[in-house]
Design a protein around this motif. Structure first.
Motif, PDB file in Angstrom:
ATOM      1  N   TYR A   3     113.798 -39.895  19.069  1.00  0.00           N
ATOM      2  CA  TYR A   3     114.585 -40.697  20.015  1.00  0.00           C
ATOM      3  C   TYR A   3     115.849 -39.962  20.462  1.00  0.00           C
ATOM      4  O   TYR A   3     116.757 -40.578  21.021  1.00  0.00           O
ATOM      5  N   ASP A   4     115.894 -38.664  20.173  1.00  0.00           N
ATOM      6  CA  ASP A   4     117.027 -37.832  20.603  1.00  0.00           C
ATOM      7  C   ASP A   4     118.370 -38.388  20.113  1.00  0.00           C
ATOM      8  O   ASP A   4     119.315 -38.567  20.886  1.00  0.00           O
ATOM      9  N   VAL A   5     118.397 -38.625  18.821  1.00  0.00           N
ATOM     10  CA  VAL A   5     119.590 -39.182  18.187  1.00  0.00           C
ATOM     11  C   VAL A   5     120.163 -38.122  17.255  1.00  0.00           C
ATOM     12  O   VAL A   5     119.413 -37.464  16.533  1.00  0.00           O
ATOM     13  N   LEU A   6     121.472 -37.946  17.268  1.00  0.00           N
ATOM     14  CA  LEU A   6     122.115 -37.043  16.298  1.00  0.00           C
ATOM     15  C   LEU A   6     122.220 -37.760  14.956  1.00  0.00           C
ATOM     16  O   LEU A   6     122.577 -38.942  14.897  1.00  0.00           O
ATOM     17  N   PHE A   7     121.932 -37.015  13.877  1.00  0.00           N
ATOM     18  CA  PHE A   7     121.735 -37.620  12.564  1.00  0.00           C
ATOM     19  C   PHE A   7     122.794 -37.098  11.595  1.00  0.00           C
ATOM     20  O   PHE A   7     122.809 -35.919  11.252  1.00  0.00           O
ATOM     21  N   TYR A   8     123.683 -38.003  11.186  1.00  0.00           N
ATOM     22  CA  TYR A   8     124.771 -37.648  10.257  1.00  0.00           C
ATOM     23  C   TYR A   8     124.630 -38.416   8.959  1.00  0.00           C
ATOM     24  O   TYR A   8     124.250 -39.588   8.964  1.00  0.00           O
ATOM     25  N   THR A   9     124.979 -37.776   7.850  1.00  0.00           N
ATOM     26  CA  THR A   9     125.141 -38.544   6.618  1.00  0.00           C
ATOM     27  C   THR A   9     126.402 -38.162   5.879  1.00  0.00           C
ATOM     28  O   THR A   9     126.821 -37.002   5.861  1.00  0.00           O
ATOM     29  N   ASP A  10     127.001 -39.173   5.267  1.00  0.00           N
ATOM     30  CA  ASP A  10     128.156 -39.018   4.395  1.00  0.00           C
ATOM     31  C   ASP A  10     127.615 -38.850   2.972  1.00  0.00           C
ATOM     32  O   ASP A  10     127.116 -39.796   2.377  1.00  0.00           O
ATOM     33  N   ALA A  11     127.699 -37.631   2.460  1.00  0.00           N
ATOM     34  CA  ALA A  11     127.156 -37.331   1.123  1.00  0.00           C
ATOM     35  C   ALA A  11     128.275 -37.157   0.100  1.00  0.00           C
ATOM     36  O   ALA A  11     128.076 -36.521  -0.938  1.00  0.00           O
ATOM     37  N   THR A  12     129.437 -37.747   0.386  1.00  0.00           N
ATOM     38  CA  THR A  12     130.607 -37.611  -0.501  1.00  0.00           C
ATOM     39  C   THR A  12     130.243 -37.835  -1.964  1.00  0.00           C
ATOM     40  O   THR A  12     130.588 -37.035  -2.830  1.00  0.00           O
ATOM     41  N   ALA A  13     129.553 -38.940  -2.212  1.00  0.00           N
ATOM     42  CA  ALA A  13     129.352 -39.370  -3.599  1.00  0.00           C
ATOM     43  C   ALA A  13     128.027 -38.896  -4.163  1.00  0.00           C
ATOM     44  O   ALA A  13     127.769 -39.058  -5.355  1.00  0.00           O
ATOM     45  N   LEU A  31     126.193 -35.689  -3.140  1.00  0.00           N
ATOM     46  CA  LEU A  31     125.863 -34.261  -3.112  1.00  0.00           C
ATOM     47  C   LEU A  31     126.085 -33.613  -4.478  1.00  0.00           C
ATOM     48  O   LEU A  31     127.147 -33.764  -5.075  1.00  0.00           O
ATOM     49  N   GLY A  32     125.087 -32.894  -4.920  1.00  0.00           N
ATOM     50  CA  GLY A  32     125.173 -32.184  -6.196  1.00  0.00           C
ATOM     51  C   GLY A  32     124.565 -32.961  -7.343  1.00  0.00           C
ATOM     52  O   GLY A  32     124.198 -32.371  -8.363  1.00  0.00           O
ATOM     53  N   GLY A  33     124.429 -34.277  -7.172  1.00  0.00           N
ATOM     54  CA  GLY A  33     123.860 -35.112  -8.223  1.00  0.00           C
ATOM     55  C   GLY A  33     122.558 -35.772  -7.817  1.00  0.00           C
ATOM     56  O   GLY A  33     121.875 -36.406  -8.624  1.00  0.00           O
ATOM     57  N   ASN A  34     122.212 -35.669  -6.549  1.00  0.00           N
ATOM     58  CA  ASN A  34     121.009 -36.272  -5.981  1.00  0.00           C
ATOM     59  C   ASN A  34     120.477 -35.306  -4.926  1.00  0.00           C
ATOM     60  O   ASN A  34     121.251 -34.583  -4.300  1.00  0.00           O
ATOM     61  N   THR A  35     119.168 -35.323  -4.709  1.00  0.00           N
ATOM     62  CA  THR A  35     118.583 -34.386  -3.749  1.00  0.00           C
ATOM     63  C   THR A  35     119.113 -34.643  -2.348  1.00  0.00           C
ATOM     64  O   THR A  35     119.124 -35.782  -1.873  1.00  0.00           O
ATOM     65  N   LEU A  36     119.551 -33.579  -1.700  1.00  0.00           N
ATOM     66  CA  LEU A  36     119.907 -33.649  -0.280  1.00  0.00           C
ATOM     67  C   LEU A  36     119.423 -32.351   0.350  1.00  0.00           C
ATOM     68  O   LEU A  36     119.815 -31.271  -0.082  1.00  0.00           O
ATOM     69  N   GLU A  37     118.552 -32.467   1.351  1.00  0.00           N
ATOM     70  CA  GLU A  37     117.960 -31.292   1.997  1.00  0.00           C
ATOM     71  C   GLU A  37     118.371 -31.319   3.466  1.00  0.00           C
ATOM     72  O   GLU A  37     117.675 -31.899   4.307  1.00  0.00           O
ATOM     73  N   THR A  38     119.477 -30.684   3.768  1.00  0.00           N
ATOM     74  CA  THR A  38     120.021 -30.766   5.126  1.00  0.00           C
ATOM     75  C   THR A  38     119.010 -30.301   6.171  1.00  0.00           C
ATOM     76  O   THR A  38     118.740 -31.017   7.146  1.00  0.00           O
ATOM     77  N   ASP A  39     118.449 -29.118   5.990  1.00  0.00           N
ATOM     78  CA  ASP A  39     117.550 -28.572   7.012  1.00  0.00           C
ATOM     79  C   ASP A  39     116.194 -29.265   6.988  1.00  0.00           C
ATOM     80  O   ASP A  39     115.681 -29.661   8.036  1.00  0.00           O
ATOM     81  N   ALA A  40     115.613 -29.429   5.816  1.00  0.00           N
ATOM     82  CA  ALA A  40     114.284 -30.039   5.724  1.00  0.00           C
ATOM     83  C   ALA A  40     114.297 -31.471   6.256  1.00  0.00           C
ATOM     84  O   ALA A  40     113.310 -31.933   6.818  1.00  0.00           O
ATOM     85  N   TRP A  41     115.387 -32.142   6.085  1.00  0.00           N
ATOM     86  CA  TRP A  41     115.493 -33.526   6.566  1.00  0.00           C
ATOM     87  C   TRP A  41     116.054 -33.598   7.983  1.00  0.00           C
ATOM     88  O   TRP A  41     116.293 -34.682   8.498  1.00  0.00           O
ATOM     89  N   GLN A  42     116.290 -32.448   8.588  1.00  0.00           N
ATOM     90  CA  GLN A  42     116.748 -32.375   9.982  1.00  0.00           C
ATOM     91  C   GLN A  42     118.063 -33.117  10.228  1.00  0.00           C
ATOM     92  O   GLN A  42     118.231 -33.782  11.246  1.00  0.00           O
ATOM     93  N   LEU A  43     118.963 -32.973   9.266  1.00  0.00           N
ATOM     94  CA  LEU A  43     120.292 -33.558   9.448  1.00  0.00           C
ATOM     95  C   LEU A  43     121.115 -32.704  10.399  1.00  0.00           C
ATOM     96  O   LEU A  43     121.087 -31.478  10.320  1.00  0.00           O
ATOM     97  N   ASP A  44     121.869 -33.342  11.288  1.00  0.00           N
ATOM     98  CA  ASP A  44     122.727 -32.594  12.210  1.00  0.00           C
ATOM     99  C   ASP A  44     124.127 -32.384  11.667  1.00  0.00           C
ATOM    100  O   ASP A  44     124.830 -31.466  12.093  1.00  0.00           O
ATOM    101  N   ALA A  45     124.533 -33.218  10.757  1.00  0.00           N
ATOM    102  CA  ALA A  45     125.864 -33.054  10.161  1.00  0.00           C
ATOM    103  C   ALA A  45     125.901 -33.783   8.832  1.00  0.00           C
ATOM    104  O   ALA A  45     125.346 -34.880   8.691  1.00  0.00           O
ATOM    105  N   VAL A  46     126.525 -33.143   7.876  1.00  0.00           N
ATOM    106  CA  VAL A  46     126.716 -33.737   6.548  1.00  0.00           C
ATOM    107  C   VAL A  46     128.148 -33.428   6.129  1.00  0.00           C
ATOM    108  O   VAL A  46     128.649 -32.326   6.377  1.00  0.00           O
ATOM    109  N   SER A  47     128.792 -34.393   5.495  1.00  0.00           N
ATOM    110  CA  SER A  47     130.102 -34.118   4.906  1.00  0.00           C
ATOM    111  C   SER A  47     130.080 -34.547   3.447  1.00  0.00           C
ATOM    112  O   SER A  47     129.285 -35.398   3.048  1.00  0.00           O
TER     113      SER A  47
END
Lengths: 413, 413
Positions: A167-177, A179-195
């Protein structure tokens, strides 16, 4: 004011078992005590480049623009939102806790047209629920929280990237709490921005916020480019799109500072950069997946101990974050009295909660440097002692045994 | 990526004699290596209150709202500008260097109606020039830079408070580069807001920005109050004025976090707070005026040495900041080659400059922990050696003698 009333700093010993900040790894604190460098010293720019490389590893991304925002975790959030959202842009926020509300709040300050969907606190969304909302709202950005410590829930994100592309939507997630303790795959999940933030699973002090940006979102930001007077040259061209309504959080300028042009912007917070470098280095030395497994191991040991103590947990355990547990405050027990006794008599901090959960649950974290067996065992033992002291009955030894049993079972794997 | 390529941090030794950052006081670096505290731990909130009290001393103010913004010095600037300026508000900026342009740039991002007056780089404004512009523009805010390191000039501010009151103008100054090394009297000069940075005369690492706010400007900010969902209760009322277009820099929220309500906002950057506390403690222990005198002593010794080396200085020396000197790069000398030799062979950093002065002057700082005799003598000696090596003739011994003479003369006072 009498200056002799202000002695050298001497914080009391604390074991921080709340939802963060947690105790920083001593190696990270040591990294911060090194002397400073000038901001364009080759040694400094080398460390900046190393930080970019290390955080690509932590974010699991090839994104060139992976860097630090000098501020706490919400500085990273705000830098991304202010730089990507133009006034009037539609955004969709699936809210499943307090930090979803925060994304709405920040997006409104960016003058976005904010649409939300909500589930009760303690639940997460299915991909279908999010896709339906995207179809209805047609947002330019989807703003998600990966792990919301207010409810301890972890929103599954793996399936959302495909939907956003469709749907041509930019995809952001807040991984503050998370990241490092739970799986996060920025590229594989096609995230456009993570903080992210330092003071949770990354094991450092808050004060700098790692972010990573896809080429897609960088393109959006580049179209809003402005270079400030005083350092602007004739070679600099403005972007064709509306400017970003912040200088400090203008990711275009921050890229120009971290990139080869090294255009002066802020003065990088050197000590915070040293700490962030050490956090990432330690995580990748352990192995990111090993670290996540460690968070799960100690999070589960805590969970088994709490259950065996006869306490109820909060929320859908299938979607619990590895690094924090919601514990329902039992009937007849004053939650704040327990926290006070834990802090004053055992030097252990556990968390309270916000909004609808305030006074109803405690939040106990096992994250970063404190995702350790001794932290779990010490906390369970102290909590049981305090509850018994306040006449809450438990089966003697059961909680500790359950935790030990879990460690033994996992050891045999 | 091979993690073994990223060893423990080990920055090379540097003597930082540029316009900042400079070397941090080792006691400040040590303060940062203490373990963290939870953000609502009574020990932590006590330290926050102490920081407020200490910076009242540093800012020479009784202002209740004296606190830290978690970001580098321009975060402090932006927090004040975003919180005080409503879109369309008229602001007046007297520009005498690069950091005046920065105030314009940030004010434009706040959608202010920005008016400027300018003097050539190397000069400052008379109160009359500023009053005339105020009469013509009738701004809501006057945005000034106290010390602009790009030109090394210090704008006199003492007479401007009265003028601002007369025309009902809010009076702000950016004291990033000046505070602690030059006189600044927040209350006596009737300043409504001041922001600072750590990495200049305060002797710490960049990463947190002390600010102080008068009751007058607090009132303006309170009228824009919004409390975010998720922590908002029925007792919270919105202000009657337009909201602040940032969450992170909303000074109303930041006051609620530092104030007795302790409303959750960001997670205070504990290590940065420890460092800021130690900086202020050391300054007040020395005595703020003694520290300023020390900055003047070493700044003047450097000046005498440079002049005796046969080098020209930049700008109106009557209005030079105590802590930084502009040195004209002599004909036939490659400024960058000198900086490179200083850095690589003597581990001493001196600064280049921006905009119209780029390639024309060096900037040499004597500030914070580096406002010391040994720093001045070492830098003069190394610079003379490098210049001689590049065939620039000097009178042997003259520069060092001039510095020694100045120290002796001052010693006899």
């Amino acid at each position: 004011m009498e200056i002799s009333q202000f002695p050298q700093i001497n914080p009391p010993h604390r074991l921080l078992m709340g939802p963060g900040p947690v105790n920083a790894d001593p190696r990270v604190l040591r990294a911060m005590s090194y002397q400073l460098l000038g901001q364009y010293d080759p040694a400094m720019t080398h460390y900046m480049n190393e930080v970019m490389a290390l955080y690509r590893g932590v974010f699991r991304s090839q994104n060139r623009w992976t860097m630090l925002i000098d501020g706490t975790s919400r500085a990273g959030i705000e830098a991304i939102l202010l730089s990507a959202i133009r006034p009037g842009d539609k955004v969709l926020v699936p809210v499943f806790g307090r930090f979803g509300h925060l994304l709405c709040e920040i997006a409104r300050r960016c003058r976005a047209d904010v649409h939300t969907i909500e589930v009760p606190w303690g639940e997460v969304f299915t991909p279908d629920q999010i896709e339906d909302a995207i179809k209805r709202v047609r947002p330019r950005l989807l703003l998600t929280v990966q792990g919301d410590t207010s409810t301890t829930m972890l929103q599954p994100l793996a399936a959302l990237g495909d939907i956003c592309r469709r749907y041509d939507v930019l995809f952001y997630t807040d991984a503050t709490a998370s990241l490092g303790g739970n799986t996060l795959e920025t590229d594989a999940w096609q995230l456009d921005a993570v903080s992210a933030g330092m003071q949770k699973c990354l094991g450092g002090p808050s004060g700098t916020s790692p972010v990573t940006l896809s080429e897609r979102i960088v393109d959006v930001i580049r179209h809003r480019r402005r270079v400030e007077e005083g350092i602007r040259t004739e070679a600099h061209r403005d972007g064709s799109d509306e400017m970003i309504y912040s200088n400090y959080f203008d990711l275009g300028m921050i890229m120009d500072y971290w990139g080869p042009e090294r255009l002066n912007h802020h003065t990088e917070a050197t000590s915070a950069l040293f700490s962030a470098r050490e956090c990432a280095r330690l995580i990748l030395q352990e192995g990111l997946d090993n670290g996540i497994t460690r968070h799960k191991l100690h999070g589960d040991a805590l969970l088994h101990g709490i259950q065996a103590m006869g306490l109820e947990t909060f929320g859908d355990l299938k979607h619990k974050m590895n690094n924090v547990l919601g514990v329902v405050i039992p009937q007849g027990i004053n939650g704040e009295q327990v926290r006070k006794l834990m802090l004053e008599d055992f030097a252990i901090e556990i968390g309270t909660s916000f909004g609808p959960l305030h006074g109803k649950i405690w939040r106990i974290g096992t994250m970063g440097y404190n995702a350790r067996k001794d932290c779990v065992m010490t906390t369970l033992s102290a909590l049981e002692s305090v509850l018994n002291y306040l006449k809450f009955p438990t089966t003697q030894g059961a909680a500790m045994q359950a935790a030990w049993d879990h460690y033994c079972a996992m050891d045999r794997h």
